[in-house]
Motif scaffolding. Sequence first.
Motif, PDB file in Angstrom:
ATOM      1  N   LEU A  97       0.821  -1.218   0.000  1.00  0.00           N
ATOM      2  CA  LEU A  97       0.000   0.000   0.000  1.00  0.00           C
ATOM      3  C   LEU A  97       0.851   1.262   0.000  1.00  0.00           C
ATOM      4  O   LEU A  97       0.608   2.172  -0.792  1.00  0.00           O
ATOM      5  N   PHE A  98       1.835   1.322   0.923  1.00  0.00           N
ATOM      6  CA  PHE A  98       2.635   2.536   1.065  1.00  0.00           C
ATOM      7  C   PHE A  98       4.121   2.199   1.127  1.00  0.00           C
ATOM      8  O   PHE A  98       4.723   2.218   2.199  1.00  0.00           O
ATOM      9  N   PRO A  99       4.746   1.875   0.004  1.00  0.00           N
ATOM     10  CA  PRO A  99       6.184   1.598   0.029  1.00  0.00           C
ATOM     11  C   PRO A  99       6.934   2.819   0.556  1.00  0.00           C
ATOM     12  O   PRO A  99       6.681   3.936   0.112  1.00  0.00           O
ATOM     13  N   ALA A 100       7.843   2.591   1.506  1.00  0.00           N
ATOM     14  CA  ALA A 100       8.503   3.725   2.167  1.00  0.00           C
ATOM     15  C   ALA A 100       9.880   4.029   1.601  1.00  0.00           C
ATOM     16  O   ALA A 100      10.505   5.011   1.984  1.00  0.00           O
ATOM     17  N   THR A 101      10.385   3.171   0.725  1.00  0.00           N
ATOM     18  CA  THR A 101      11.699   3.437   0.129  1.00  0.00           C
ATOM     19  C   THR A 101      11.575   3.301  -1.392  1.00  0.00           C
ATOM     20  O   THR A 101      10.647   2.659  -1.901  1.00  0.00           O
ATOM     21  N   GLU A 102      12.542   3.878  -2.088  1.00  0.00           N
ATOM     22  CA  GLU A 102      12.555   3.792  -3.560  1.00  0.00           C
ATOM     23  C   GLU A 102      12.620   2.326  -3.993  1.00  0.00           C
ATOM     24  O   GLU A 102      11.933   1.905  -4.921  1.00  0.00           O
ATOM     25  N   GLU A 103      13.452   1.552  -3.256  1.00  0.00           N
ATOM     26  CA  GLU A 103      13.604   0.134  -3.575  1.00  0.00           C
ATOM     27  C   GLU A 103      12.266  -0.610  -3.422  1.00  0.00           C
ATOM     28  O   GLU A 103      11.884  -1.418  -4.273  1.00  0.00           O
ATOM     29  N   SER A 104      11.553  -0.298  -2.328  1.00  0.00           N
ATOM     30  CA  SER A 104      10.255  -0.950  -2.092  1.00  0.00           C
ATOM     31  C   SER A 104       9.251  -0.569  -3.173  1.00  0.00           C
ATOM     32  O   SER A 104       8.448  -1.395  -3.614  1.00  0.00           O
ATOM     33  N   LEU A 105       9.302   0.695  -3.583  1.00  0.00           N
ATOM     34  CA  LEU A 105       8.385   1.163  -4.624  1.00  0.00           C
ATOM     35  C   LEU A 105       8.646   0.430  -5.933  1.00  0.00           C
ATOM     36  O   LEU A 105       7.717  -0.056  -6.597  1.00  0.00           O
ATOM     37  N   GLN A 106       9.941   0.297  -6.293  1.00  0.00           N
ATOM     38  CA  GLN A 106      10.303  -0.418  -7.530  1.00  0.00           C
ATOM     39  C   GLN A 106       9.860  -1.881  -7.448  1.00  0.00           C
ATOM     40  O   GLN A 106       9.342  -2.439  -8.401  1.00  0.00           O
ATOM     41  N   LYS A 107      10.073  -2.472  -6.248  1.00  0.00           N
ATOM     42  CA  LYS A 107       9.707  -3.882  -6.053  1.00  0.00           C
ATOM     43  C   LYS A 107       8.201  -4.057  -6.212  1.00  0.00           C
ATOM     44  O   LYS A 107       7.727  -4.978  -6.870  1.00  0.00           O
ATOM     45  N   ARG A 108       7.439  -3.156  -5.585  1.00  0.00           N
ATOM     46  CA  ARG A 108       5.981  -3.232  -5.653  1.00  0.00           C
ATOM     47  C   ARG A 108       5.508  -3.067  -7.102  1.00  0.00           C
ATOM     48  O   ARG A 108       4.683  -3.825  -7.603  1.00  0.00           O
ATOM     49  N   ASN A 109       6.061  -2.086  -7.814  1.00  0.00           N
ATOM     50  CA  ASN A 109       5.633  -1.836  -9.184  1.00  0.00           C
ATOM     51  C   ASN A 109       5.986  -2.996 -10.106  1.00  0.00           C
ATOM     52  O   ASN A 109       5.199  -3.385 -10.968  1.00  0.00           O
ATOM     53  N   ALA A 110       7.186  -3.584  -9.878  1.00  0.00           N
ATOM     54  CA  ALA A 110       7.595  -4.732 -10.693  1.00  0.00           C
ATOM     55  C   ALA A 110       6.662  -5.915 -10.445  1.00  0.00           C
ATOM     56  O   ALA A 110       6.271  -6.617 -11.373  1.00  0.00           O
ATOM     57  N   ALA A 111       6.280  -6.108  -9.164  1.00  0.00           N
ATOM     58  CA  ALA A 111       5.387  -7.225  -8.825  1.00  0.00           C
ATOM     59  C   ALA A 111       4.016  -7.024  -9.477  1.00  0.00           C
ATOM     60  O   ALA A 111       3.408  -7.967  -9.990  1.00  0.00           O
ATOM     61  N   LEU A 112       3.531  -5.767  -9.483  1.00  0.00           N
ATOM     62  CA  LEU A 112       2.226  -5.499 -10.088  1.00  0.00           C
ATOM     63  C   LEU A 112       2.267  -5.718 -11.605  1.00  0.00           C
ATOM     64  O   LEU A 112       1.339  -6.280 -12.188  1.00  0.00           O
TER      65      LEU A 112
END
Length: 136
Positions: A97-112
Amino acid sequence: MFGLLSFRRPDLPFDAISRIRMPNWSRGRVALVGDAAYAPSFLTGQGTSLALAGAYVLAGELATHTDHTEAFGAYEKVLWPFVTLNQELANEGDTALFPATEESLQKRNAALRALSALPSEPPHATYSALTLPGYE
Ligand SMILES: Cc1cc2nc3c(=O)[nH]c(=O)nc-3n(C[C@H](O)[C@H](O)[C@H](O)COP(=O)(O)OP(=O)(O)OC[C@H]3O[C@@H](n4cnc5c(N)ncnc54)[C@H](O)[C@@H]3O)c2cc1C
């Protein structure tokens, strides 16, 4: 945030995200279960699981002890480590829901982007870190 609020939408939900951490889950003849005792925040996606596991363990311990204070103590002993582990999931900073780091955001977007079926990946080991007692 201020930009959103400046629209003055009456249907805009706005609230804080909280966890509940109590020093104990019972006092006297009263015991707490679920969010009242150990809300993990919806960032973990585990609130309902903790509430159900807690209700099951509390009922089981009450059914197998004659002294309710011993049952309450056993309830805390069985469930506390599982609750602590799951509450810590909110600190990992890589919630979907709320990735707190750039790495987490990239990971979340890649997974989606790679998502073709659910579940997309094996469940977090913390979700099944408790083996429920049988209470036969
Ligand atoms: C936005 C959001 C998303 C969530 N997403 C997930 C998710 O994906 N997965 C997940 O597992 N969990 C999720 N949760 C958490 C989950 O909803 C809670 O952890 C779960 O509902 C806790 O259950 P509970 O029975 O302890 O409390 P509740 O479901 O809050 O039940 C408490 C009940 O007590 C009633 N009540 C309160 N005061 C009184 C009173 N004085 N007298 C009588 N009744 C009273 C309330 O009306 C309510 O019906 C989410 C929560 C939120 C807010």
